[in-house]
Scaffold this active site. Structure first.
Site, PDB file in Angstrom:
ATOM      1  N   TRP A  22       1.723   3.995   1.012  1.00  0.00           N
ATOM      2  CA  TRP A  22       2.196   4.910   2.046  1.00  0.00           C
ATOM      3  C   TRP A  22       3.483   4.417   2.706  1.00  0.00           C
ATOM      4  O   TRP A  22       3.881   4.914   3.744  1.00  0.00           O
ATOM      5  CB  TRP A  22       1.125   5.099   3.112  1.00  0.00           C
TER       6      TRP A  22
ATOM      7  N   TYR B 107       0.872  -1.156   0.000  1.00  0.00           N
ATOM      8  CA  TYR B 107       0.000   0.000   0.000  1.00  0.00           C
ATOM      9  C   TYR B 107       0.910   1.206   0.000  1.00  0.00           C
ATOM     10  O   TYR B 107       1.836   1.286   0.790  1.00  0.00           O
ATOM     11  CB  TYR B 107      -0.926  -0.046   1.209  1.00  0.00           C
TER      12      TYR B 107
END
Length: 799
Positions: free
Chosen positions: A138, A136
């Site tokens: 981030w 993901y």
């Protein structure tokens, strides 16, 4: 690609900048912002707020704290049963021991061989469609050491992998909006700028508020936290603010904000009623609707009730939303009477039928006829991140190419548990029908599925029972790391060289290495390069470049794109020596969809008609009962059946935390200072708390038929009755009977928003709460697993 030549003295300067111990201030970028780094020989680097940031976030200041460092992964580690028996297969599936047993630390050569051999086994036996590349985005603010880009590039080099589409934050919006108006990437990058809003907007209506806590972050680093100043400038200019939300304190302007409490998940019904008034009173802008939109006449029979016998008037909406009919009527007239900006928070579409509120917001704005006018129209993200409303120049920053994926199979990102539990089962998505792949190997780098996903007890069961091997790159002993089979230690942004950049954030940052990694931690590029050599695909992965050469290359590509956008960047040597490029002198006012409004034929949208689609022939053609050809009100599926609503009378909101991004740095002093009774804080309305005998600071059990968790009570008047609020991101801490740390995703619903987007439905969640009377179990979320330093007496080479 432009060739960048670095002269001898620039080379020397570059080498000097890489040297740990250089005392001159330098910069690093994180999702919470740019920070100034002071590093001296033999000392840990210290972080200070970026001097040019008017509203710096304190979250990232604690990256180097002792509390954070204590949980670093220092050596490669293999779960004991996996090391002794190999991949978890057959009736004796030892994956059920994930998260329950010790890890054995091994040397890097052993770890590389184990991972390479397992990838090779799976791809030769089952094909690359049996490998899921989990990540993901981030994981890192740096554009080269971006974990998602690294793992996807590596897996593509090995022959491909099953990927995910969309995001947990915007699953419904990302699929819907290209059909209706434009992609979410385009909309996020073109929101009307704050200077234009303060000059022209007279009424700002926020569905879901504009939470400043969310605007601390940006995916590549926010150097200019502008949202607080933007809202206050609007307030000083006389803008009137209306907050339509179950929460009062998520819209801070420095001035008065009118609060209209609304039942969660009912914003679409309220918007429909406002639209009904506009239509009934002749206030809809037919000129704009006819010139810039399509499908309004097909929508009107539903709005008036001619097609289904139910007029979507304020009386109808009042019974659904809890907002008085007279207030709805007055709001409609106010919107039509002045320059109005409508905004919807991301949270509205993270729910059952989450496509509908975004679609209806665009429809309502189209009826007002102010789309493309300065200060008018709509926003779908003011308050979601820092970037929306930026006036900085727009171009694509540095990024690592991910290569070509030879595997066609994919899943919508929030359907990972379905994929693991139901291989080969068919699912609908964006007009097509697809099948879940049969996954044997999960390879994860960057992200924490045991934060993002819903119904974590269900995911935990799937995670333990299905995959044969799970490999994770991690900096810290997070829940995901503790639930892996092989954990490879990764560096942090301060321990490597990178480039910080984010669309519309106005700075490019030379992130020079400021500290040595602890133990044997390595950056992902080094790790993947070593494994790729064993798999015979190193040249595809590295292209013969080292870290510095890649930094030069991706910067050069970005400089080329910047020139095409009329922005001149310095050469790489100058950039790296000076440490920062400030793009703010090239700021320009932005009005979203201005060119389209001025000349829709010359500047058509990328929808099938080239116009705003209030009715979409394409979506209607998909034949989905839960997503018709125009926006509609649909009862959230969690509400269906009176018995469930009676058993679980509180609606749980699981929002973004104020003291971290998602679950990142949950173990930092800043995050820990916000805990209550040692757990995440749950906010309860004063009346709801009193009825249940709950006082501030009490330990509270939250529960439904999906799970139970403990949280610390905060009693407030800033939350409407019948609603509870528990922020996401507390590290998942499963006990024998309940989750111990306050992770709301043991309670949330793991079901797609609809067959169109299959987005996350976390905000549709009913629970009950009670004061916890027993002896509270200890919180172990921030405890590392048992580590065995010496290898057991097994033939590792034979495993």
């Amino acid at each position: 690609m432009d060739e960048i030549v670095i002269e001898a003295e620039a080379e020397a300067a570059f080498a000097e900048e890489l040297a740990v111990g250089n005392a001159r201030p330098r910069y690093t970028a994180s999702h919470w912002g740019i920070y100034e780094v002071a590093a001296r020989q033999g000392e840990a680097p210290s972080l200070q707020p970026f001097a040019r940031d008017p509203d710096p976030s304190p979250i990232g200041l604690h990256q180097t704290s002792a509390e954070v460092a204590r949980l670093r992964v220092r050596r490669p580690a293999v779960r004991r049963s996996w090391l002794e028996h190999g991949p978890a297969r057959g009736c004796d599936h030892h994956g059920r021991q994930r998260g329950r047993e010790a890890f054995v630390e091994v040397d890097w050569q052993t770890a590389e061989r184990l991972v390479a051999d397992e990838i090779d086994r799976v791809r030769k036996t089952f094909g690359n469609a049996a490998i899921f590349g989990g990540s993901y985005g981030w994981g890192s603010a740096g554009r080269f050491h971006h974990a998602q880009s690294q793992v996807h590039r590596f897996l593509n080099a090995t022959g491909g992998y099953v990927r995910h589409l969309d995001s947990y934050s915007l699953g419904a919006g990302r699929v819907l909006m290209p059909h209706v108006v434009a992609s979410m990437d385009e909309l996020n990058a073109s929101h009307t700028s704050w200077d234009v809003l303060s000059a022209h907007t007279r009424l700002f209506v926020g569905f879901g508020g504009v939470p400043l806590k969310n605007t601390q972050i940006s995916s590549g680093g926010a150097g200019d936290h502008r949202v607080r100043a933007g809202l206050r400038a609007m307030a000083r200019a006389g803008t009137r603010f209306v907050n339509i939300s179950p929460v009062r304190d998520n819209f801070e302007t420095g001035a008065d904000v009118e609060w209209i409490p609304i039942r969660p998940n009912t914003d679409t019904a309220l918007m429909l009623a406002v639209a009904f008034v506009l239509h009934a009173e002749g206030r809809a802008d037919r000129g704009f609707l006819d010139r810039c939109c399509t499908g309004y006449d097909a929508f009107v029979p539903y709005l008036t009730g001619a097609s289904d016998g139910i007029a979507k008037n304020p009386d109808w909406a009042a019974a659904i939303t809890g907002v008085p009919a007279a207030r709805i009527t007055a709001l409609a007239r106010d919107m039509a009477g002045t320059r109005t900006m409508l905004n919807a928070a991301y949270s509205l579409q993270r729910a059952a039928h989450g496509e509908q509120p975004f679609w209806m917001l665009v429809t309502l704005a189209a009826m007002l006829g102010q789309i493309g006018l300065p200060g008018g129209g709509f926003g779908v993200g003011y308050g979601a991140m820092n970037a929306q409303g930026s006036a900085h120049p727009r171009f694509s920053g540095p990024s690592l190419p991910q290569g070509r994926n030879a595997v066609e199979a994919f899943i919508p990102v929030a359907r990972i548990a379905d994929m693991l539990l139901h291989p080969r089962e068919r699912f609908a998505y964006n007009g097509g029908v697809h099948a879940y792949p049969d996954i044997r190997l999960i390879y994860w780098a960057g992200g924490n599925p045991f934060h993002h996903h819903q119904d974590l007890n269900r995911l935990l069961r799937a995670w333990r029972e299905k995959p044969e091997t799970i490999v994770v790159h991690e900096q810290y002993w997070t829940p995901t790391a503790k639930l892996a089979d092989i954990v490879l230690p990764a560096t942090t942004t301060l321990e490597r060289n990178d480039i910080g950049a984010s669309t519309l954030e106005g700075f490019l940052v030379a992130m020079t290495k400021s500290a040595e990694p602890p133990g044997e931690a390595r950056d992902d590029f080094t790790t993947f390069s070593a494994i790729a050599r064993r798999l015979g695909c190193a040249e595809i992965f590295t292209e013969g470049r080292d870290e510095r050469q890649w930094l030069e290359a991706i910067y050069g590509e970005s400089a080329r794109r910047a020139r095409e956008a009329g922005v001149a960047l310095p050469d790489f040597a100058t950039f790296w020596r000076e440490g920062l490029v400030d793009l703010s002198p090239q700021d320009r006012p932005v009005t979203m969809l201005e060119a389209f409004r001025r000349a829709p034929e010359a500047h058509p949208l990328k929808t099938p008609s080239g116009r705003i689609e209030i009715f979409s022939e394409r979506i209607a053609g998909f034949g989905l009962a839960e997503c018709a050809g125009h926006p509609v009100w649909l009862t959230p599926f969690e509400w269906l059946g009176d018995t469930r609503a009676r058993r679980y009378p509180l609606h749980l909101l699981s929002d973004q935390p104020s003291r971290r991004l998602h679950s990142q740095l949950d173990h930092s002093p800043h995050s820990l200072a916000g805990k209550v009774a040692g757990r995440e804080a749950v906010f309860l309305n004063r009346e709801d708390a009193a009825v249940r005998g709950i006082a501030a600071g009490d330990l509270v059990e939250l529960f439904n038929d999906r799970g139970r968790c403990l949280a610390g009570a905060v009693v407030t008047d800033d939350l409407m009755p019948g609603v509870a609020r528990l922020a996401t991101g507390a590290w998942f801490d499963p006990g024998e009977e309940l989750e111990k740390h306050g992770n709301p995703n043991v309670l949330t619903l793991d079901r797609g928003s609809s067959g169109l987007a299959q987005g996350c439905s976390a905000q549709t969640c009913l629970i009950e709460a009670g004061r916890y009377a027993g002896e509270p179990p200890p919180v172990t979320a921030h405890a590392p697993p048992e580590l065995i330093s010496s290898q057991p007496a097994v033939d590792v080479a034979a495993v």
